[in-house]
Design a protein around this motif. Structure first.
Motif, short mmCIF file in Angstrom:
data_model
loop_
_atom_site.label_atom_id
_atom_site.label_comp_id
_atom_site.label_asym_id
_atom_site.label_seq_id
_atom_site.Cartn_x
_atom_site.Cartn_y
_atom_site.Cartn_z
N HIS A 103 1.05 -1.33 -0.18
CA HIS A 103 -0.01 -0.17 0.45
C HIS A 103 0.33 1.31 -0.57
O HIS A 103 0.43 2.00 -0.22
CB HIS A 103 -1.51 -0.21 1.28
CG HIS A 103 -2.21 -1.02 1.46
ND1 HIS A 103 -3.07 -1.08 0.43
CD2 HIS A 103 -1.30 -2.57 1.96
CE1 HIS A 103 -3.34 -2.18 0.93
NE2 HIS A 103 -3.04 -3.29 2.02
N TYR A 104 2.31 0.90 -0.18
CA TYR A 104 2.81 2.10 0.48
C TYR A 104 4.32 1.98 -0.26
O TYR A 104 4.42 1.22 -0.42
CB TYR A 104 3.09 2.94 2.24
CG TYR A 104 1.71 2.85 2.45
CD1 TYR A 104 1.02 4.02 2.64
CD2 TYR A 104 1.31 1.97 3.68
CE1 TYR A 104 -0.21 4.75 3.63
CE2 TYR A 104 0.08 2.27 4.62
CZ TYR A 104 -0.58 3.27 4.37
OH TYR A 104 -1.76 3.98 4.83
N ASN A 105 4.89 3.26 -0.62
CA ASN A 105 6.86 3.22 -0.29
C ASN A 105 6.59 3.01 1.23
O ASN A 105 7.22 3.94 1.51
CB ASN A 105 7.00 4.15 -1.67
CG ASN A 105 6.48 4.06 -2.54
OD1 ASN A 105 5.76 3.28 -3.92
ND2 ASN A 105 5.94 5.41 -2.74
N LEU A 106 8.02 1.95 1.39
CA LEU A 106 8.85 2.05 2.75
C LEU A 106 9.88 2.31 1.79
O LEU A 106 10.65 1.36 1.06
CB LEU A 106 8.61 0.42 2.53
CG LEU A 106 7.46 -0.33 2.95
CD1 LEU A 106 7.09 -1.19 4.24
CD2 LEU A 106 5.96 1.04 3.47
N TYR A 107 10.59 2.88 2.77
CA TYR A 107 12.03 3.43 3.04
C TYR A 107 13.06 2.86 4.55
O TYR A 107 11.57 3.26 5.27
CB TYR A 107 12.53 4.34 2.38
CG TYR A 107 11.75 4.61 1.07
CD1 TYR A 107 12.41 4.14 -0.10
CD2 TYR A 107 11.07 5.73 1.04
CE1 TYR A 107 12.02 4.78 -1.13
CE2 TYR A 107 10.17 5.89 -0.25
CZ TYR A 107 10.17 5.21 -1.32
OH TYR A 107 10.32 5.34 -2.32
N LEU A 108 14.22 2.56 4.07
CA LEU A 108 15.12 2.45 5.80
C LEU A 108 15.63 3.75 5.82
O LEU A 108 16.78 3.98 4.75
CB LEU A 108 15.19 0.98 5.44
CG LEU A 108 15.71 0.89 7.00
CD1 LEU A 108 14.79 0.76 8.72
CD2 LEU A 108 16.70 -0.97 6.56
N LEU A 109 15.99 4.01 6.62
CA LEU A 109 17.03 5.02 7.19
C LEU A 109 17.63 5.03 9.14
O LEU A 109 16.54 5.30 9.51
CB LEU A 109 16.28 6.40 7.10
CG LEU A 109 17.84 7.65 7.22
CD1 LEU A 109 18.89 7.64 6.43
CD2 LEU A 109 16.93 8.97 7.50
N SER A 110 18.40 4.37 8.39
CA SER A 110 19.58 3.57 9.93
C SER A 110 20.65 4.43 9.91
O SER A 110 21.76 4.73 9.13
CB SER A 110 19.02 2.35 10.34
OG SER A 110 20.26 1.35 11.14
N ASN A 111 20.92 5.28 11.12
CA ASN A 111 22.36 5.40 11.63
C ASN A 111 22.59 4.02 12.43
O ASN A 111 21.94 3.78 13.20
CB ASN A 111 22.55 6.12 12.50
CG ASN A 111 22.09 7.55 12.70
OD1 ASN A 111 22.07 8.14 11.30
ND2 ASN A 111 21.42 8.40 13.76
#
Length: 207
Positions: A103-111
């Motif tokens: 249903h959504y565009n998913l992204y990951l942003l991790s330190n």
């Protein structure tokens, strides 16, 4: 979720269970009697910042730890202590990501850093048979690879610009308040998720 088309997730404490105190205890067991103080000194000296943004190598980072360690401590022991904070990927959270991606565009942003990156991908492979977190996202971004870290505006903007995302249509989820504040500064919609809450509490209708 009205108007949301994209979701950017944090990793540790949101998808991956972590326990910083396990690393504190592991270093104390190795003879680091004041690890918290050392950890703070390394932060002040920018060692961790440089490690998380890929400016120094794993070898340089471990050498810095080795210089503070008792003489008999090996690199492998230091590595195991450093990785002790990394726990597990609950299956239900991974299933939620799979459902959300429909249903959504998913992204990951991790330190994160190169040592933890290798370690948590190994955990994922050994526990779930999945070789990389990339499977769950349109794109995963890690601070040590892109050279940018939260809570600085450039890190969030990097993801937005890479995919031509509108901040007003993008939800950012993190368990750390300064990272939430940083995201809001670039116009992202945000959700602070401090423990013991998990993404299962937020996306209940999906499971």
């Amino acid at each position: 979720m009205q108007g949301i088309r994209n979701i950017i997730f944090d990793l540790g404490g949101v998808i991956l269970n972590i326990d910083y105190q396990r690393t504190v205890r592991a270093f104390k067991d190795l003879g680091f009697d004041h690890f918290e103080q050392l950890y703070s000194q390394f932060h002040l000296s920018e060692l961790f910042d440089h490690f998380e943004t890929g400016k120094i190598s794993p070898e340089q980072f471990l050498e810095a730890l080795q210089q503070q360690a008792p003489p008999h401590i090996t690199r492998e022991q230091l590595l195991n202590a450093w990785n002790a904070m990394l726990l597990d990927f609950p299956l239900a959270r991974l299933q939620i990501l799979q459902q959300l991606r429909q249903h959504y565009n998913l992204y990951l942003l991790s330190n994160t850093n190169a040592l933890h990156y290798d370690a948590f991908n190994k955990i994922l492979l050994e526990s779930r048979g999945i070789p990389s977190l990339d499977t769950f996202f349109d794109r995963a971004y890690f601070s040590h690879i892109i050279g940018l870290r939260k809570p600085y505006a450039e890190a969030y903007q990097f993801v937005l610009d890479a995919h031509a995302l509108k901040a007003s249509e993008t939800l950012f989820i993190d368990d750390t308040l300064p990272n939430i504040t940083g995201a809001e500064a670039v116009g992202l919609r945000t959700l602070h998720l401090p423990g013991p809450k998990t993404i299962l509490d937020i996306f209940k209708p999906l499971h």
